[in-house]
Design an enzyme around this catalytic site. Structure first.
Site, PDB file in Angstrom:
ATOM      1  N   LYS A   1      -4.830 -10.449  -6.815  1.00  0.00           N
ATOM      2  CA  LYS A   1      -5.982 -10.583  -5.932  1.00  0.00           C
ATOM      3  C   LYS A   1      -7.121  -9.674  -6.404  1.00  0.00           C
ATOM      4  O   LYS A   1      -6.864  -8.572  -6.873  1.00  0.00           O
ATOM      5  CB  LYS A   1      -5.505 -10.148  -4.541  1.00  0.00           C
ATOM      6  N   LYS A  55       0.816  -1.211   0.000  1.00  0.00           N
ATOM      7  CA  LYS A  55       0.000   0.000   0.000  1.00  0.00           C
ATOM      8  C   LYS A  55       0.852   1.264   0.000  1.00  0.00           C
ATOM      9  O   LYS A  55       0.447   2.284  -0.556  1.00  0.00           O
ATOM     10  CB  LYS A  55      -0.956   0.017   1.198  1.00  0.00           C
ATOM     11  N   LYS A  82     -10.522  -3.915  -4.031  1.00  0.00           N
ATOM     12  CA  LYS A  82     -11.350  -2.722  -4.134  1.00  0.00           C
ATOM     13  C   LYS A  82     -10.674  -1.652  -4.960  1.00  0.00           C
ATOM     14  O   LYS A  82     -11.331  -0.780  -5.522  1.00  0.00           O
ATOM     15  CB  LYS A  82     -11.595  -2.139  -2.734  1.00  0.00           C
TER      16      LYS A  82
HETATM   17  P1  TYM Z   1     -10.514  -5.715   4.025  1.00  0.00           P
HETATM   18  O1  TYM Z   1     -11.497  -4.637   4.276  1.00  0.00           O
HETATM   19  O2  TYM Z   1      -9.430  -5.467   3.038  1.00  0.00           O
HETATM   20  O3  TYM Z   1     -11.250  -7.023   3.587  1.00  0.00           O
HETATM   21  C1  TYM Z   1     -12.322  -7.565   4.344  1.00  0.00           C
HETATM   22  C2  TYM Z   1     -12.268  -9.083   4.342  1.00  0.00           C
HETATM   23  O4  TYM Z   1     -12.308  -9.571   2.994  1.00  0.00           O
HETATM   24  C3  TYM Z   1     -11.216 -10.453   2.772  1.00  0.00           C
HETATM   25  N1  TYM Z   1     -10.777 -10.317   1.370  1.00  0.00           N
HETATM   26  C4  TYM Z   1     -10.691 -11.347   0.526  1.00  0.00           C
HETATM   27  N2  TYM Z   1     -10.949 -12.652   0.669  1.00  0.00           N
HETATM   28  C5  TYM Z   1     -10.769 -13.443  -0.416  1.00  0.00           C
HETATM   29  N3  TYM Z   1     -10.350 -12.965  -1.627  1.00  0.00           N
HETATM   30  C6  TYM Z   1     -10.083 -11.660  -1.814  1.00  0.00           C
HETATM   31  N4  TYM Z   1      -9.700 -11.210  -3.009  1.00  0.00           N
HETATM   32  C7  TYM Z   1     -10.255 -10.776  -0.709  1.00  0.00           C
HETATM   33  N5  TYM Z   1     -10.091  -9.441  -0.540  1.00  0.00           N
HETATM   34  C8  TYM Z   1     -10.417  -9.183   0.735  1.00  0.00           C
HETATM   35  C9  TYM Z   1     -10.140  -9.991   3.737  1.00  0.00           C
HETATM   36  O5  TYM Z   1      -9.196 -11.005   3.988  1.00  0.00           O
HETATM   37  C10 TYM Z   1     -10.952  -9.621   4.941  1.00  0.00           C
HETATM   38  O6  TYM Z   1     -11.237 -10.771   5.705  1.00  0.00           O
HETATM   39  N6  TYM Z   1      -7.457  -5.433   7.957  1.00  0.00           N
HETATM   40  C11 TYM Z   1      -8.723  -5.955   7.513  1.00  0.00           C
HETATM   41  C12 TYM Z   1      -9.899  -5.442   8.300  1.00  0.00           C
HETATM   42  C13 TYM Z   1      -9.766  -5.621   9.774  1.00  0.00           C
HETATM   43  C14 TYM Z   1      -9.930  -6.824  10.510  1.00  0.00           C
HETATM   44  C15 TYM Z   1      -9.748  -6.465  11.869  1.00  0.00           C
HETATM   45  C16 TYM Z   1     -10.196  -8.138  10.151  1.00  0.00           C
HETATM   46  C17 TYM Z   1      -9.508  -4.642  10.675  1.00  0.00           C
HETATM   47  N7  TYM Z   1      -9.493  -5.143  11.940  1.00  0.00           N
HETATM   48  C18 TYM Z   1      -9.822  -7.419  12.873  1.00  0.00           C
HETATM   49  C19 TYM Z   1     -10.274  -9.081  11.171  1.00  0.00           C
HETATM   50  C20 TYM Z   1     -10.088  -8.721  12.503  1.00  0.00           C
HETATM   51  C21 TYM Z   1      -8.920  -5.540   6.053  1.00  0.00           C
HETATM   52  O7  TYM Z   1      -8.301  -4.631   5.565  1.00  0.00           O
HETATM   53  O8  TYM Z   1      -9.869  -6.203   5.401  1.00  0.00           O
END
Ligand code: TYM
Length: 351
Positions: A213, A111, A216
């Site tokens: 991957k 990032k 967004k």
């Molecule tokens: P974020 O917002 O990027 O994504 C949310 C969830 O979606 C999953 N994900 C995917 N799974 C499969 N294939 C993909 N291409 C894909 N893109 C995203 C992510 O693995 C995630 O589970 N840091 C985290 C948010 C967070 C969090 C937490 C998660 C903040 N605090 C505490 C668990 C526990 C994030 O950026 O997810």
């Protein structure tokens, strides 16, 4: 009982990866566990967000959770910034975590890109806040996609170092509990969280490039299926998805070296609640010209109702806000008890 915690960033364009890798699996976990689901708005602002779109995105992610089947009465749905204990605990964890740990985080490297000097300090400290999210509730089950594994390992490292650094104090205050560390059981305050990364779609790939991957932030909208896409758009994106010229293999092994085929089969399997092997038993030997329409129909059948439900929920933002406020109140009861323990443990006068 073990607690489940997970979150999604409100940064726009919730996509099929978020749904299959995370949200859909949370729905299943609700049956047997106490769960907290969080719209992590403080994480979102580690990169610039237009305030108006941030507000909209927070409500949209909440709507997506509810539309997907998250039960906001039996479980807890809230936005992170409404529970100030997350940021407070994150500060304490900033003082536990080491600079070197953060520097190894691949998500930060990706990032921040080449111009690290211009990345926000928040982006660097992101994993401390994530550890705080989880540990404010002493949650042990964290269902996420593959890309979050490293962050949850860091959460474990923070918990283990905290337990170690403050072990005498925790014992003196009688706040210790048995914590499983591999084979060993030690006394500590924070449990070690387990990443739950399961099923055929823990890493959904871009529809345009099987090596990337689904994300967004991909500039091409054709690379992802958004939860808000209408049926025609979903079908068109699947039709245009990159594939190789061969027919589908009959065995799982035949997907090796064919990332685009593997991805589409994984998506089909996750949407249909089947294994990839079962999907290949049905579609093996058939060309993509037959598989893609079947996948499009399935995707429309499963995602269409969610998009419709999201639209209905989004029409009443005040109701969403009420749900988030109520969830935050319930979350706060747990988090504030943790913070008051932590302050005593650390020696921050708080009486
Ligand atoms: P974020 O917002 O990027 O994504 C949310 C969830 O979606 C999953 N994900 C995917 N799974 C499969 N294939 C993909 N291409 C894909 N893109 C995203 C992510 O693995 C995630 O589970 N840091 C985290 C948010 C967070 C969090 C937490 C998660 C903040 N605090 C505490 C668990 C526990 C994030 O950026 O997810």
């Amino acid at each position: 009982p073990p607690l489940v915690f997970s979150g999604v960033q409100p940064t726009g364009n919730l996509h099929l990866g978020n749904y299959l890798g995370a949200i859909r699996r949370w729905v299943a976990l609700q049956e047997a566990n106490r769960c907290l689901f969080c719209v992590v708005d403080l994480h979102a602002i580690t990169v610039w967000q237009e305030p108006d779109s941030l507000e909209r995105s927070i409500r949209e992610v909440a709507a997506a959770f509810i539309a997907s089947g998250i039960d906001t009465t039996a479980h807890v749905l809230f936005n992170q910034s409404r529970v100030p204990e997350h940021a407070e605990l994150a500060w304490i964890f900033n003082c536990v975590a080491r600079l070197g740990w953060m520097e190894r985080m691949t998500q930060f490297k990706e990032k921040a890109g080449r111009d690290r000097e211009r990345a926000s300090l928040g982006l660097f400290a992101y994993p401390s806040l994530m550890a705080a999210d989880i540990l404010a509730y002493r949650a042990t089950m964290v269902p996420v996609g593959e890309d979050q594994k490293q962050h949850i390992e860091l959460t474990r490292d923070i918990a283990a170092k905290f337990n170690h650094d403050y072990s005498l104090r925790v014992a003196a205050l009688g706040l210790g509990r048995p914590i499983a560390m591999g084979e060993e059981v030690v006394q500590g305050y924070f449990p070690l969280a387990e990443p739950l990364i399961e099923g055929p779609a823990t890493r959904v790939m871009s529809l345009k490039d099987g090596a990337k991957k689904m994300s967004k932030s991909d500039p091409s909208d054709l690379s992802r299926i958004n939860l808000t896409d209408d049926p025609e758009t979903i079908a068109r994106k699947i039709r245009k998805a990159k594939t190789d010229p061969d027919a589908l293999p009959t065995e799982i092994d035949g997907l090796k070296g064919r990332p685009e085929a593997d991805n589409l089969v994984g998506i089909f399997a996750a949407l249909a609640d089947r294994s990839k092997a079962e999907v290949l038993a049905e579609y093996g030997g058939r060309p993509f010209s037959e598989f893609k329409p079947a996948l499009a129909d399935l995707a429309v059948e499963k995602l269409g109702p969610i998009a419709g439900e999201m639209r209905r929920i989004m029409a009443d933002p005040a109701e969403i806000d009420r749900t988030l406020r109520d969830g935050a109140e319930r979350a706060r009861e747990i988090a504030s008890a943790t913070l008051s323990d932590v302050k005593r443990i650390v020696g921050l006068l708080n009486n």
